[in-house]
Design an enzyme around this catalytic site. Structure first.
Site, PDB file in Angstrom:
ATOM      1  N   GLY A  25       0.812  -1.219   0.000  1.00 41.84           N
ATOM      2  CA  GLY A  25       0.000   0.000   0.000  1.00 41.84           C
ATOM      3  C   GLY A  25       0.845   1.269   0.000  1.00 41.84           C
ATOM      4  N   TYR A  26       0.160   2.381   0.179  1.00 41.45           N
ATOM      5  CA  TYR A  26       0.810   3.702   0.103  1.00 41.45           C
ATOM      6  C   TYR A  26       1.945   3.828   1.124  1.00 41.45           C
ATOM      7  CZ  TYR A  26       1.197   8.796   0.768  1.00 41.45           C
ATOM      8  OH  TYR A  26       1.653  10.080   0.922  1.00 41.45           O
TER       9      TYR A  26
ATOM     10  N   ASP B 126       0.213  -9.057   1.843  1.00 45.34           N
ATOM     11  CA  ASP B 126      -0.850  -8.112   1.463  1.00 45.34           C
ATOM     12  C   ASP B 126      -1.868  -8.887   0.643  1.00 45.34           C
ATOM     13  OD1 ASP B 126      -2.262  -5.845   0.141  1.00 45.34           O
ATOM     14  OD2 ASP B 126      -0.637  -4.647   0.991  1.00 45.34           O
TER      15      ASP B 126
ATOM     16  N   SER C  58      -3.646   5.962  14.321  1.00 45.45           N
ATOM     17  CA  SER C  58      -3.961   7.207  13.610  1.00 45.45           C
ATOM     18  C   SER C  58      -4.302   8.300  14.614  1.00 45.45           C
ATOM     19  CB  SER C  58      -5.174   6.943  12.715  1.00 45.45           C
ATOM     20  OG  SER C  58      -5.708   8.156  12.241  1.00 45.45           O
TER      21      SER C  58
ATOM     22  N   THR D  26      -6.658   9.998  14.388  1.00 47.83           N
ATOM     23  CA  THR D  26      -8.119   9.974  14.486  1.00 47.83           C
ATOM     24  C   THR D  26      -8.577   9.422  15.845  1.00 47.83           C
ATOM     25  OG1 THR D  26     -10.069   9.475  13.143  1.00 47.83           O
ATOM     26  CG2 THR D  26      -8.528   7.705  13.439  1.00 47.83           C
TER      27      THR D  26
ATOM     28  N   TYR E 271     -14.059   3.645  11.854  1.00 47.45           N
ATOM     29  CA  TYR E 271     -12.634   3.440  11.519  1.00 47.45           C
ATOM     30  C   TYR E 271     -11.755   3.820  12.713  1.00 47.45           C
ATOM     31  CZ  TYR E 271      -8.003   4.806   9.858  1.00 47.45           C
ATOM     32  OH  TYR E 271      -6.637   4.968   9.738  1.00 47.45           O
TER      33      TYR E 271
ATOM     34  N   LYS F  41      -9.129   1.533  15.463  1.00 45.85           N
ATOM     35  CA  LYS F  41      -7.758   1.839  15.889  1.00 45.85           C
ATOM     36  C   LYS F  41      -7.695   1.934  17.415  1.00 45.85           C
ATOM     37  CE  LYS F  41      -5.869   2.200  11.783  1.00 45.85           C
ATOM     38  NZ  LYS F  41      -4.947   1.156  11.303  1.00 45.85           N
TER      39      LYS F  41
ATOM     40  N   GLY G  83     -18.148  15.488  10.593  1.00 44.96           N
ATOM     41  CA  GLY G  83     -17.097  14.768  11.317  1.00 44.96           C
ATOM     42  C   GLY G  83     -15.747  15.448  11.290  1.00 44.96           C
TER      43      GLY G  83
END
Ligand code: NAD
Ligand code: UD1
Length: 336
Positions: free
Chosen positions: A9-10, A30, A123, A125, A147, A151, A291
């Site tokens: 991924g990124y 992955d 994160s 978040t 999400y 976490k 949000g």
């Protein structure tokens, strides 16, 4: 041998580069649900070193156990997961299944193989709505979407795991807003469909894949009215993983912010991107996105003191590298 879940991924492709460049051996696991194997082919040609790759799902405990056992894995960096906030509101159980249950299966496989070193991608978040700024690691947690809660629950689980067996070496990394790309322009972020996040959207406007950016709100209590975030260059973020891995030589549980400590507004990002690309980024002001918080930026002092790690790259460099990646790969990895 380091096992990197989500390594195609990124962020994972940039962490793979950092590990290979540091002379480490890497195996990526992955399921390619949100990535393309081409990223890893490019990582290997850039580094001049090879890594191992297995297409597998982290929820397949037996497969992960066999990989850990057969490849002599000594530590795991766990990035695999689902990450789209809006999607997590629509499909919460899918997020709990992949992120929370997937991490449980991974930990069970690690226990089975007696590997107890784990770095986990959390994160910013998890903080939810800031009650003070900058956000240090002691700030109360209160994620506001499924999400973010995955976490949060994983972080809690890891604390319980460490409390039950303090031979574990665990690094929880709370990323702020990773952006940019490797300076070669050969690896970068390749979102499926319309990007949700600011930088990939801005880059697609500049290249002409999207017509206009919607700036979600210009009536926040910030100097120019638009939201402020702590953007961090993905190469700086990747080097933080190497630092934490080196630090986890002794048992313990560390929770660290990986951010720059500096906030930039949406309009500042647009201006920086226009300056480095020489292209206009047309935008219109739209309603606030549900949000969103007004301002979010890190206090990265603890990571600096503990790891001797600091982000080095400026917003201009983040935009320049993101733009180089976008120009060289207008359609990402898929259709070059
Ligand atoms: P990404 O989607 O590019 O990478 C995640 C990788 O995990 C993908 O290659 C995907 O195919 C893989 N994957 C997903 N489910 C899997 C499964 N069940 N089994 C095996 N592989 C699976 O996302 P990214 O931006 O590189 O994020 C990496 C991690 O960092 C994620 O855990 C994400 O939540 C976290 N994170 C990202 C950001 C961000 O802005 N990009 C911010 C904070 C935290
Ligand atoms: C989002 C996620 C967050 C996640 C983070 C990194 C939400 C609500 N939050 O955060 O959980 O950890 O990405 O992956 O999705 N913006 C625009 N127009 C756009 C896109 C963004 O104006 O088209 C603005 C946003 O309102 C925000 C800023 O740009 O003020 C950054 O947005 P984004 O890149 O999505 O990151 P976060 O909101 O920080």
């Amino acid at each position: 041998m380091i096992l990197l879940t989500g390594g195609a991924g990124y962020i994972g492709s940039h962490v793979s580069m950092a590990l290979l460049d540091a002379g480490m051996d890497v195996i990526v696991v992955d399921n390619l649900s949100n990535s393309n194997k081409a990223s890893l082919e490019r990582v290997q040609s850039l580094c001049g070193r090879s890594l191992l790759f297995r297409q597998a799902d982290i929820r397949n405990q037996e497969a992960i156990y066999e990989i850990i056992r057969d490849c002599g894995v000594t530590a795991v960096i766990h990035l695999a997961g689902l990450k789209a906030v809006g999607d997590s509101n629509a499909r919460p159980m899918t997020y709990y299944e992949t992120n929370v249950a997937g991490t449980m299966r991974l930990i069970s496989a690690m226990k089975q193989a007696k590997v107890k070193t784990l770095v986990f991608s959390s994160s910013a978040t998890v903080y939810g709505v800031p009650t003070y700024l900058p956000l240090d690691e002691k700030h109360p947690l209160g994620p506001t979407n499924p999400y973010g809660r995955t976490k949060f629950f994983i972080e809690e689980m890891l604390k319980d795991l460490y409390a039950s067996d303090n031979e574990w070496r665990i690094g929880i990394l709370r990323y702020f807003n990773p952006v940019g790309a490797h300076e070669s322009g050969l690896i970068g972020e390749d979102p499926l469909g319309v990007p949700n996040n600011l930088l990939p959207f801005v880059a697609q406007v500049a290249i002409g894949r999207q017509q206009k950016l919607k700036v979600w709100g210009n009536n926040y209590d910030t100097p120019d009215g638009t939201g402020i975030r702590d953007f961090i260059h993905v190469v700086d973020l990747a080097s933080g993983h190497l630092s934490v891995l080196n630090h986890l030589k002794h048992p313990g549980l560390l929770t660290l912010n990986l951010g720059t400590g500096t906030g930039s507004s949406v309009l500042e990002v647009i201006r920086a991107f226009e300056a480095v690309s020489g292209r206009p980024v047309p935008y219109e002001i739209a309603e606030r996105r549900a949000g969103d918080v007004a301002i979010c930026y890190a206090d990265p002092t603890l990571a600096g003191e503990t790891l001797d790690w600091h982000s080095a790259r400026s917003l201009v460099q983040m935009c320049a590298d993101h733009w180089r990646w976008q120009l060289k790969n207008p359609n990402g990895y898929r259709r070059i």
